[in-house]
Design a protein around this motif. Structure first.
Motif, PDB file in Angstrom:
ATOM      1  N   ALA A 513       0.875  -1.120   0.035  1.00  0.00           N
ATOM      2  CA  ALA A 513       0.124   0.027  -0.040  1.00  0.00           C
ATOM      3  C   ALA A 513       0.717   1.389  -0.062  1.00  0.00           C
ATOM      4  O   ALA A 513       1.628   1.367   0.730  1.00  0.00           O
ATOM      5  CB  ALA A 513      -0.792   0.133   1.079  1.00  0.00           C
ATOM      6  N   GLY A 514       0.597   2.312  -0.865  1.00  0.00           N
ATOM      7  CA  GLY A 514       1.231   3.551  -0.956  1.00  0.00           C
ATOM      8  C   GLY A 514       2.589   3.391  -1.956  1.00  0.00           C
ATOM      9  O   GLY A 514       2.935   4.574  -2.435  1.00  0.00           O
ATOM     10  N   TRP A 515       3.065   2.154  -2.086  1.00  0.00           N
ATOM     11  CA  TRP A 515       4.226   2.079  -3.002  1.00  0.00           C
ATOM     12  C   TRP A 515       3.719   1.661  -4.448  1.00  0.00           C
ATOM     13  O   TRP A 515       3.795   2.524  -5.452  1.00  0.00           O
ATOM     14  CB  TRP A 515       4.961   0.851  -2.519  1.00  0.00           C
ATOM     15  CG  TRP A 515       6.061   1.513  -1.653  1.00  0.00           C
ATOM     16  CD1 TRP A 515       7.398   1.661  -1.674  1.00  0.00           C
ATOM     17  CD2 TRP A 515       5.896   1.943  -0.185  1.00  0.00           C
ATOM     18  NE1 TRP A 515       7.829   2.287  -0.505  1.00  0.00           N
ATOM     19  CE2 TRP A 515       7.115   2.420   0.281  1.00  0.00           C
ATOM     20  CE3 TRP A 515       4.840   2.048   0.612  1.00  0.00           C
ATOM     21  CZ2 TRP A 515       7.209   2.687   1.718  1.00  0.00           C
ATOM     22  CZ3 TRP A 515       4.896   2.172   2.171  1.00  0.00           C
ATOM     23  CH2 TRP A 515       6.081   2.537   2.397  1.00  0.00           C
ATOM     24  N   SER A 580       3.636  -5.620   3.319  1.00  0.00           N
ATOM     25  CA  SER A 580       3.372  -4.281   3.427  1.00  0.00           C
ATOM     26  C   SER A 580       4.367  -3.561   4.239  1.00  0.00           C
ATOM     27  O   SER A 580       4.751  -4.091   5.384  1.00  0.00           O
ATOM     28  CB  SER A 580       1.884  -3.838   3.466  1.00  0.00           C
ATOM     29  OG  SER A 580       1.904  -2.401   3.511  1.00  0.00           O
ATOM     30  N   TYR A 581       4.841  -2.601   3.697  1.00  0.00           N
ATOM     31  CA  TYR A 581       5.751  -1.511   4.441  1.00  0.00           C
ATOM     32  C   TYR A 581       5.005  -0.778   5.636  1.00  0.00           C
ATOM     33  O   TYR A 581       5.464  -0.191   6.450  1.00  0.00           O
ATOM     34  CB  TYR A 581       6.471  -0.643   3.688  1.00  0.00           C
ATOM     35  CG  TYR A 581       7.323  -1.097   2.695  1.00  0.00           C
ATOM     36  CD1 TYR A 581       8.530  -1.863   3.586  1.00  0.00           C
ATOM     37  CD2 TYR A 581       6.979  -1.288   1.475  1.00  0.00           C
ATOM     38  CE1 TYR A 581       9.373  -2.592   2.336  1.00  0.00           C
ATOM     39  CE2 TYR A 581       7.978  -1.844   0.563  1.00  0.00           C
ATOM     40  CZ  TYR A 581       9.354  -2.610   1.063  1.00  0.00           C
ATOM     41  OH  TYR A 581      10.102  -2.993   0.236  1.00  0.00           O
ATOM     42  N   GLY A 582       3.501  -0.791   5.537  1.00  0.00           N
ATOM     43  CA  GLY A 582       2.984   0.106   6.638  1.00  0.00           C
ATOM     44  C   GLY A 582       3.015   1.622   6.481  1.00  0.00           C
ATOM     45  O   GLY A 582       3.389   2.010   5.196  1.00  0.00           O
ATOM     46  N   THR A 607      -6.138  -1.044   3.466  1.00  0.00           N
ATOM     47  CA  THR A 607      -7.514  -0.878   3.397  1.00  0.00           C
ATOM     48  C   THR A 607      -7.864   0.437   2.952  1.00  0.00           C
ATOM     49  O   THR A 607      -8.645   0.859   2.128  1.00  0.00           O
ATOM     50  CB  THR A 607      -8.167  -1.527   4.515  1.00  0.00           C
ATOM     51  OG1 THR A 607      -8.097  -2.662   5.081  1.00  0.00           O
ATOM     52  CG2 THR A 607      -9.849  -1.260   4.323  1.00  0.00           C
ATOM     53  N   ALA A 608      -7.156   1.356   3.694  1.00  0.00           N
ATOM     54  CA  ALA A 608      -7.106   3.015   3.368  1.00  0.00           C
ATOM     55  C   ALA A 608      -6.685   3.183   2.121  1.00  0.00           C
ATOM     56  O   ALA A 608      -7.394   3.949   1.261  1.00  0.00           O
ATOM     57  CB  ALA A 608      -6.326   3.766   4.542  1.00  0.00           C
ATOM     58  N   TYR A 609      -5.666   2.579   1.763  1.00  0.00           N
ATOM     59  CA  TYR A 609      -5.194   3.063   0.169  1.00  0.00           C
ATOM     60  C   TYR A 609      -6.128   2.187  -0.852  1.00  0.00           C
ATOM     61  O   TYR A 609      -6.112   2.614  -1.848  1.00  0.00           O
ATOM     62  CB  TYR A 609      -3.662   2.704   0.096  1.00  0.00           C
ATOM     63  CG  TYR A 609      -2.785   3.815   0.353  1.00  0.00           C
ATOM     64  CD1 TYR A 609      -2.462   4.578  -0.531  1.00  0.00           C
ATOM     65  CD2 TYR A 609      -2.340   4.121   1.444  1.00  0.00           C
ATOM     66  CE1 TYR A 609      -1.596   5.841  -0.258  1.00  0.00           C
ATOM     67  CE2 TYR A 609      -1.795   5.037   2.001  1.00  0.00           C
ATOM     68  CZ  TYR A 609      -1.254   5.834   0.893  1.00  0.00           C
ATOM     69  OH  TYR A 609      -0.409   7.183   1.210  1.00  0.00           O
TER      70      TYR A 609
END
Length: 853
Positions: A513-515, A580-582, A607-609
């Motif tokens: 997530a985010g990456w 995930s990296y969190g 889930t947010a992403y």
């Protein structure tokens, strides 16, 4: 009214592009409003290719629609504009573009390699290739060249300039970039010698934190085609083939793009052998990106460390190369090591940029130079380093005036400037610009030293800021291609692209997530900044595949998933799947690093992403007319948002936390219901109080926190921005940093990391967008809403947008504030000053007053 800043597909006078119907862009100067334009295109012989005629339009772009373009065609184009009074202006200065080799049969050259069988365990000297030819009377000359490796060409001893570490970095198994050079001025009448040196580069050299090698192959290879257009209309071609001479006994005995070079200047290549014919399964293509080139040149001061060692200090942390000129005796040595910092004892160190195990230390960042007798001129050719300091070991007296550091980065046009009454913030901004330059070497890297990976997370976080600081669209387009080249069959984007240098244990992090979301978020950010639908259209299928892959992770089981307490009913609506990296890289006293950061699915962040991703995909789908897809993505966002709201209602993921990231993210992404939102806003302020109003977010949430605070109370945002204590943005320049640190603690950390990451500089977007209020909100239109605050007495920003240069400045006065707004020609703006009603303004410069205190 006159057209200025002409560009073809975001590039200034490019040679060797592959667009047969390129977009042509310009800005307007003088006048108020463009009512019509006319574009005229000729070839180099002044034959008319296209005359658009007068087109009634205010758009500052058009698509070439003339005679069909083919390989090698050279186009000269100009624009004429009509103003608001229907008065035509002068023709613009001419701009040019030239197509490259579009088809496989345009290439007559053959791939060649050195005459040896490479052993993957060995390192080899640089290959030296040579051919001679007799030139007729030429009109122009073009060299088309590429390599699996990196190459440097010279004609008659004169370097062919225009790209450092050519051909740049891609996944060479899927895409190989070639360059087009205008070498007309280098060709001599009569006999000529074309030489090319080739090193390992990214292809066979060190990649990633652990110096992994042979990531794309073991056989480096060269492809070059020289075309001489003669005055009699014929074309003379010189191509790589088996007739080329070869040897590897030249002065460059070792070259690695990260480890450095070993030079024996006493040597000259004999070219005593011949090249071997080889093959490569990928047809070369143009990069359609700006080249990697040399820029700022920095002088050195000399330091003597407590132990008596000699160090050159260039005063600025850069990514680049070194040049020197010395007089020496044959066999004398100069050994150079490059680093970012001095240690706590004032000694040179590379400990913050190197990784070590029993087999390898990487990167070495060193040059070992053996002199010839007399004058020695050296400039690094096949490596770049991240450094401010250079340790010099030599029996030759060190004269700092003999050494020059040269910054090397992709030649993106600078488009954003900022300054304020806070000098620390100004220095932080300058450090962000430097870190951005240092980490754009044909791909967006995390750092120019240890890893030098194309980390997708860094790139997506920084993309809005990059689009403000630079004309970033062409660069982003190239990187999106890298991401799509690396995309898995199941639709998952990788965390790093190109993928060379990734340790095998990290492959499970793809989809983080985010990456990996960069594959969607970067095209969306480019569209927002430039109005570029094309980047969305070209990558839409890949983005949809990724979005559906992420939808498939909702409710899916994963071995390392920890119980969330959410229950089966709502568990199907969250993603507790994949590694995930969190949040990553929160301050050490907020969330110390743990190995679980690598193996956990991190359901809150993930889930947010998914919600955030699906909302962007819904917008993209509706924009492109894919309504059924939009409905699918909207439903997925609704489902994941519901799951998220139930997740944060559990004890394990409660909003009752001092971890700022856990409150900033859901507030910024609007993931919470009304009671949860109200609670999270209050709890965030309490968390900041408890942390002394220092910055406690990590990698993902730092770019969001000022927006969240400004939405609660603008003064909260300024209070955090002005914090000078560790951790915080301003603690870096306060401690003398000239670039942005990887972790908040920087050199103060127990184990210091890179001092040259740009990700935390993403806050600079807020300085333009909120502090000075500059926002592009449509074609030829801005919203300008400056919001003064804190202890600032003035701030000013200038941004050369796709539609022209817009400026916003404010000064505090005894009676309130004075605002100076500049709106570029052919644009309008909605200006909203504090305490005043919106006003629509046309192009021009305005000085406005506000009694806002």
């Amino acid at each position: 009214m006159k057209a200025i800043r002409l560009k073809t597909e975001y590039l200034k006078n490019p040679l060797g592009i592959d667009f047969t119907a390129p977009r042509l862009f310009w800005n307007c100067a003088d006048g108020v409003r463009q009512t019509a334009h006319q574009v005229i295109c000729h070839d180099e012989n002044e034959n008319l290719l296209w005359d658009s005629g007068k087109i009634e339009s205010g758009s500052m772009h058009t698509i070439y629609a003339g005679t069909p373009l083919h390989s090698r065609v050279h186009v000269v184009w100009q624009v004429r504009l009509w103003d608001e009074n229907d008065v035509p202006g002068d023709w613009s200065e001419p701009a040019v573009f030239e197509l490259g080799l579009l088809h496989a049969d345009d290439w007559r050259a053959q791939w060649i390699t050195g005459d040896y069988i490479p052993d993957p365990k060995r390192r080899y000297p640089v290959d030296c290739f040579k051919t001679t030819f007799v030139a007729g009377e030429i009109k122009k000359a073009r060299l088309y060249a590429t390599a699996c490796g990196v190459y440097q060409a010279a004609l008659n001893g004169q370097p062919v300039e225009g790209f450092t570490l050519a051909p740049g970095v891609t996944d060479y198994r899927k895409r190989v970039q070639y360059q087009t050079y205008d070498i007309t001025a280098l060709v001599q009448s009569g006999e000529n010698a074309l030489t090319v040196q080739m090193a390992d580069g990214w292809y066979r050299g060190c990649c990633g934190a652990w110096g992994l090698r042979n990531q794309y192959g073991t056989e480096t290879k060269l492809l070059a085609q020289l075309e001489l257009m003669l005055t009699d209309g014929t074309v003379q071609t010189v191509c790589t083939d088996g007739s080329w001479q070869w040897s590897n006994d030249g002065p460059v005995r070792f070259a690695d793009n990260k480890d450095g070079e070993r030079i024996d200047a006493r040597r000259t290549p004999t070219y005593s052998g011949h090249a071997k014919i080889t093959t490569h399964p990928v047809q070369p293509t143009t990069s359609d990106n700006e080249p990697l080139t040399e820029h700022e040149r920095l002088a050195a001061k000399i330091l003597h460390t407590p132990s008596g060692r000699t160090v050159l200090d260039f005063g600025q942390n850069i990514a680049g190369i070194l040049q020197f000129t010395v007089q020496a005796k044959a066999g004398q040595r100069i050994c150079l090591r490059f680093g970012e910092m001095l240690d706590e004892n004032g000694e040179f160190t590379q400990k913050n940029i190197q990784t070590s195990n029993e087999k390898i230390t990487s990167p070495l960042q060193q040059v070992d130079y053996v002199c010839k007798a007399g004058r020695n001129d050296y400039k690094t050719a096949f490596a770049i380093f991240g450094f401010q300091h250079v340790l010099v070991e030599s029996e030759i007296p060190v004269d700092p005036a003999a050494f020059t550091a040269i910054a090397v980065y992709t030649d993106m046009e600078r488009t954003g400037w900022f300054s304020s009454s806070n000098e620390l913030l100004n220095k932080f901004f300058d450090s962000t610009v430097w870190s951005a330059k240092n980490n754009h070497a044909d791909l967006p890297t995390d750092c120019p030293t240890r890893e030098r990976h194309g980390w997708a997370g860094d790139a997506q976080i920084f993309c809005p800021t990059a689009c403000t600081l630079f004309d970033y669209a062409a660069f982003a387009r190239k990187y999106e291609r890298d991401l799509c080249d690396a995309q898995h069959k199941n639709g998952c984007f990788t965390q790093i692209a190109p993928v060379g240098g990734v340790d095998s244990y990290m492959n499970a992090m793809d989809g983080s997530a985010g990456w990996s979301d960069a594959g969607v978020l970067i095209p969306w950010d480019v569209y927002a900044a430039y109005g570029d639908r094309k980047i969305l259209e070209e990558n839409y299928d890949a983005m949809c595949r990724y979005a559906r892959y992420k939808i498939g992770t909702l409710g899916k089981w994963y071995p390392t998933a920890m119980p969330t307490g959410i229950g089966l009913k709502h568990g199907k609506d969250i993603s507790n799947y994949g590694q995930s990296y969190g949040e990553w890289a929160e301050p050490e006293d907020v969330k110390a690093f743990a190995i679980s950061e690598f193996v956990s699915p991190h359901p809150e962040e993930t889930t947010a992403y998914i919600v955030y991703l699906m909302e962007q995909m819904e917008k993209i789908a509706r924009l492109l007319g894919h309504d059924a897809d939009a409905a699918e993505f909207a439903a997925a966002a609704k489902r994941a948002r519901s799951g998220y709201q139930h997740l944060v209602a559990t004890k394990k993921h409660s909003l009752d936390t001092d971890r700022q990231a856990k409150l900033v993210r859901p507030l910024y992404m609007k993931l919470l219901n009304k009671p949860q939102t109200a609670y999270a806003r209050k709890r965030l302020i309490k968390a900041l109080d408890n942390y002394g109003w220092r910055l406690g977010t990590g990698f993902l949430s730092t770019p969001f926190i000022l927006d969240v605070l400004a939405d609660i109370d603008l003064q909260y945002a300024y209070r955090l921005l002005e914090n000078e204590e560790l951790p915080g943005w301003l603690c870096m320049p306060k401690q003398g940093a000239t670039t942005i640190w990887e972790n908040w603690e920087g050199p103060n950390a127990a184990a210091p990391a890179s001092l040259d990451h740009y990700s935390k500089g993403a806050v600079c977007d807020w300085l333009f967008r909120v502090m000075c209020g500059i926002q592009v909100d449509g074609e030829n239109h801005f919203t300008i809403t400056p919001r003064p605050g804190g202890h600032f007495t003035h701030a000013e920003a200038a941004y050369v947008s796709a539609y022209g240069r817009v400026e916003s400045t404010w000064h505090k006065t005894e009676n309130g504030f004075t605002f100076t707004i500049t709106i570029p020609a052919n644009c309008t703006a909605t200006v909203i000053l504090p305490g005043q009603a919106p006003q629509e303004l046309a192009a021009g410069e305005y000085t406005l007053e506000s009694a806002y205190k």
